[in-house]
Design a protein around this motif. Structure first.
Motif, PDB file in Angstrom:
ATOM      1  N   SER A   1      -0.941  -2.828  -3.069  1.00  0.00           N
ATOM      2  CA  SER A   1       0.118  -1.925  -2.734  1.00  0.00           C
ATOM      3  C   SER A   1      -0.014  -0.608  -3.299  1.00  0.00           C
ATOM      4  O   SER A   1       0.587   0.083  -2.728  1.00  0.00           O
ATOM      5  N   TRP A   2      -0.810  -0.236  -4.366  1.00  0.00           N
ATOM      6  CA  TRP A   2      -0.877   0.812  -4.604  1.00  0.00           C
ATOM      7  C   TRP A   2      -1.399   1.821  -3.691  1.00  0.00           C
ATOM      8  O   TRP A   2      -1.304   2.877  -3.328  1.00  0.00           O
ATOM      9  N   ARG A   3      -2.795   1.220  -2.986  1.00  0.00           N
ATOM     10  CA  ARG A   3      -3.305   1.979  -1.913  1.00  0.00           C
ATOM     11  C   ARG A   3      -2.177   2.256  -0.604  1.00  0.00           C
ATOM     12  O   ARG A   3      -2.178   3.542  -0.372  1.00  0.00           O
ATOM     13  N   ARG A   4      -1.513   1.477  -0.610  1.00  0.00           N
ATOM     14  CA  ARG A   4      -0.288   1.663   0.593  1.00  0.00           C
ATOM     15  C   ARG A   4       0.412   2.809   0.163  1.00  0.00           C
ATOM     16  O   ARG A   4       0.869   3.558   1.036  1.00  0.00           O
ATOM     17  N   TYR A   5       0.935   2.913  -1.150  1.00  0.00           N
ATOM     18  CA  TYR A   5       1.737   3.829  -1.542  1.00  0.00           C
ATOM     19  C   TYR A   5       1.299   5.125  -1.367  1.00  0.00           C
ATOM     20  O   TYR A   5       1.866   6.370  -1.075  1.00  0.00           O
ATOM     21  N   VAL A   6      -0.250   5.241  -1.960  1.00  0.00           N
ATOM     22  CA  VAL A   6      -0.766   6.628  -1.911  1.00  0.00           C
ATOM     23  C   VAL A   6      -0.823   6.961  -0.516  1.00  0.00           C
ATOM     24  O   VAL A   6      -0.603   8.047  -0.220  1.00  0.00           O
ATOM     25  N   LEU A   7      -1.223   6.221   0.308  1.00  0.00           N
ATOM     26  CA  LEU A   7      -1.608   6.347   1.697  1.00  0.00           C
ATOM     27  C   LEU A   7      -0.152   6.960   2.384  1.00  0.00           C
ATOM     28  O   LEU A   7      -0.179   7.726   3.130  1.00  0.00           O
ATOM     29  N   GLY A   8       0.867   6.411   2.172  1.00  0.00           N
ATOM     30  CA  GLY A   8       2.208   6.553   2.406  1.00  0.00           C
ATOM     31  C   GLY A   8       2.717   8.045   2.262  1.00  0.00           C
ATOM     32  O   GLY A   8       3.170   8.656   2.828  1.00  0.00           O
ATOM     33  N   THR A   9       2.277   8.212   0.850  1.00  0.00           N
ATOM     34  CA  THR A   9       2.806   9.547   0.300  1.00  0.00           C
ATOM     35  C   THR A   9       1.885  10.698   1.095  1.00  0.00           C
ATOM     36  O   THR A   9       2.363  11.536   1.649  1.00  0.00           O
ATOM     37  N   VAL A  10       0.634  10.607   1.299  1.00  0.00           N
ATOM     38  CA  VAL A  10      -0.473  11.329   1.859  1.00  0.00           C
ATOM     39  C   VAL A  10       0.320  11.518   3.698  1.00  0.00           C
ATOM     40  O   VAL A  10       0.474  12.841   4.019  1.00  0.00           O
TER      41      VAL A  10
END
Lengths: 191, 496
Positions: A103-112
């Motif tokens: 989920s952290w990876r998804r949030y970071v990718l989503g923000t980028v």
């Protein structure tokens, strides 16, 4: 009375074209001749709107009434189906999504993704628009308005491109290059 | 020759992107589409909210002069005589409204009046619900430029979702006429979503592009103008908005607008004045902008800017200027459908309703697809359903609050919106939110129409056709919302 007849004729021509198209679609008929007739009827409809209201008002009126006529027609051809209970399926557990690392990876990718589609996409669109606004051989208001209309269009295309593809590097690099080129050209022109 | 086929991976990625935009931003886009479909009928809703307003069918140059002098005297006494705007009556909105602003503009202290058929100024026309719905659509009730920019960004996102939606549609020709009703929820919603989306695409593209540009114009157009004119703010503003009033604050009399109107009448005989703007009024730097209706053109009006002595400084050129000015003049009418009278407004309201339905069914399809794939999102389903049916309820309760004088629209709307979301999350699983909220919205609409008619019957205002027409519209939509509930009750009765 004249208005009633003209508007009626324009609507009938629009409906006629639609009916021909629907009939061909339903019977799987050869569409070449039919398409020509449909184009003729729709052109007639547009011509009547333009003749009565002028090109500025007639063209949007033709498009808007055609949309309403089409949807009204489709509503009359609605296929009614029996209510069917939804199938029960076993729940799928997305292991990657449910783990905290995933989920952290998804949030970071989503923000980028948001940053690339949002600010970077806008900068790229503005860069192209600035070139149009400053370098095209048209009246100054025309340059500004056309450039202004291009910004939301290009930005929307850019957003679409970013959200539809998993890899972000190509989009980010393209936007950055376009933005830098636009700003560079503007600065060179100003120097 | 090999037939061209769209690769499956391309469709899949477009569909994923389309869904991603919809699921993240769909709620706000739905609010904007619903309020936009309503606000298309702003003139009719204004008359509906205040049917007792004094009707003014036409104004003479002498009367406009009297009104501007009277307004200036009152505005000076109130300390807000920087700019005075006079909105003249139109066939759709036969009212004469006057606005006076101090140096801070709309955000600062200002005064409003309505004039009667003799030009006598009276209390302002109060239409708080219409103003609220306009604010919801213009800036999501977020004050200042930020709200407008947000709306512009959502317009761009709507445009992006139209592009991705069309590219994701593999069976655009194959299913062009197919509308299946009943069966699976996903299929019904998908057919509605795709058919309205495809057949009304030109309308959707027009409103989303113009909406995006109108919202972001302060950022985009004036940003571009600043770059194009190398930071010269005065030239940048003047290029599109025309000459501005100068900062010469020496006192001067209110300009005589009659020779200005005579000059316009000589050029376009019978031109109907739609707005007068007296900027920096009562100073030597003042100027007057006269807007006149432009029948036969898409733009709502042509504008003439005059010096206080009656010399024509500039004609904007919305009807006969260069391509840029003509397109600039078309943006607002194309977005709000103000170029074809009431019939076109009804068409815009219907097509806008179609766009609202596309957003609603899009969310439904995405959620049903997840459920079909075995990945249901029950909380999201409830929140989405709460939004779809809670918004008509919130807007109607806000209207009831204002019509009955019980509560202001803005807090009512947001309180109902939030409360609905809390309630749908707390509802038992076996009760779908739509089954509760749809009849509630229907009943609220019936209450709105009946209370509005009752209040106006007390004031003997029941003869107003526009107001009655809108009440009839609320009644029909309310009954339409109640129909599934009533039909199921009748079926149950029969079974017993």
């Amino acid at each position: 009375m004249l208005d009633f007849v003209t508007i009626g004729a324009a609507l009938l021509a629009s409906l006629g074209g639609l009916f021909l198209l629907w009939h061909g679609w339903k019977t799987h008929a050869d569409m070449r001749l039919r398409a020509a007739c449909v184009a003729l009827l729709w052109s007639m409809s547009a011509a009547i709107w333009i003749w009565r209201f002028g090109a500025e008002i007639g063209i949007p009126l033709a498009l808007e009434t055609a949309a309403l006529v089409a949807f009204g027609f489709i509503l009359t051809r609605m296929e009614r189906r029996e209510e069917r209970p939804a199938r029960k399926r076993a729940a799928i557990v997305d292991a990657a999504a449910s783990s905290s690392r995933g989920s952290w990876r998804r949030y970071v990718l989503g923000t980028v993704r948001v940053l690339v589609a949002g600010p970077l996409g806008l900068i790229a669109a503005m860069a192209i628009a600035v070139v149009i606004a400053t370098r095209t051989p048209m009246a100054e208001q025309t340059r500004l308005i056309l450039a202004g209309l291009i910004v939301p269009t290009l930005w929307a295309i850019g957003i679409g491109w970013v959200v539809c593809h998993r890899r972000l590097a190509v989009q980010a690099a393209s936007f950055a290059t376009i933005g830098a080129a636009g700003i560079g050209l503007t600065l060179l022109a100003g120097a | 020759m090999a037939r061209f086929r769209i690769p499956n991976a391309f469709t899949r990625s477009m569909l994923d992107g389309h869904g991603l935009i919809g699921v993240i931003f769909g709620a706000v886009i739905y609010m904007l589409c619903l309020s936009g479909s309503l606000i298309v009928l702003v003139d009719q809703l204004t008359i509906w909210e205040r049917p007792q307003a004094t009707i003014v069918r036409a104004v003479s140059p002498d009367m406009l002069q009297r009104v501007s002098e009277d307004a200036y005297a009152r505005a000076s006494a109130a300390g807000v005589a920087h700019d005075i705007f006079i909105n003249a009556p139109t066939p759709e909105l036969p009212l004469l409204n006057i606005y006076a602003y101090g140096e801070g503009g709309e955000a600062d202290n200002h005064r409003e009046w309505s004039a009667d058929a003799n030009g006598k100024l009276g209390p302002a026309l109060e239409v708080p619900w219409v103003v609220f719905v306009q604010e919801l659509h213009f800036n999501l009730t977020v004050p200042g430029a930020l709200g407008r920019y947000l709306v512009g960004i959502f317009g761009t996102l709507l445009l992006a979702s139209l592009f991705t939606g069309i590219l994701a549609h593999r069976r655009i020709l194959k299913d062009a006429f197919r509308l299946r009703w009943g069966g699976s929820t996903r299929l019904t919603n998908a057919d509605l979503h795709n058919r309205i989306g495809v057949w009304a695409l030109p309308f959707h593209l027009i409103v989303s592009l113009t909406g995006s540009l109108l919202g972001l114009s302060g950022l985009i157009i004036f940003g571009l103008a600043m770059v194009a004119f190398k930071g010269d703010q005065t030239r940048a503003i003047a290029s599109l908005l025309g000459p501005q009033a100068s900062e010469d604050s020496r006192p001067a009399p209110v300009p005589d607008i009659r020779p200005m109107l005579a000059l316009i009448d000589a050029e376009t005989p019978g031109a109907r004045v739609s707005q007068l703007r007296l900027e920096h009024v009562g100073t030597a730097g003042q100027q007057v902008t006269v807007s006149v209706a432009a029948p036969g053109h898409l733009t709502r009006a042509e504008s003439y800017v005059f010096s206080p002595d009656g010399t024509l400084k500039q004609k904007a050129g919305f009807t006969d200027g260069n391509v840029g000015m003509r397109i600039y003049g078309m943006l607002t009418p194309l977005h709000y459908g103000t170029y074809g009278g009431l019939a076109l407004k009804v068409i815009y309201a219907l097509l806008g309703g179609g766009l609202t339905l596309i957003v609603a069914t899009g969310g439904n399809v995405w959620l049903a697809r997840r459920r079909d794939q075995g990945r249901p999102a029950p909380r999201l389903e409830r929140l989405w359903s709460g939004l779809l049916w809670g918004q008509p309820l919130a807007l109607t309760l806000a209207a009831i609050g204002e019509v009955a004088g019980l509560a202001p629209a803005l807090p009512t709307y947001w309180a109902v919106t939030l409360l609905v979301w809390l309630v749908v999350l707390a509802l038992p699983q076996r009760l779908p939110p739509a089954r509760l909220l749809r009849p509630m919205a229907g009943i609220a609409l019936l209450v709105l129409a009946c209370s509005h008619m009752a209040i106006n019957a007390l004031g003997n205002e029941l003869g107003n056709t526009t107001s009655n027409g809108i009440d009839l519209l609320w009644l029909s939509v309310g009954l339409g919302m109640l129909y599934p509930f009533l039909a199921s009750c009748i079926r149950r009765e029969r079974r017993v």
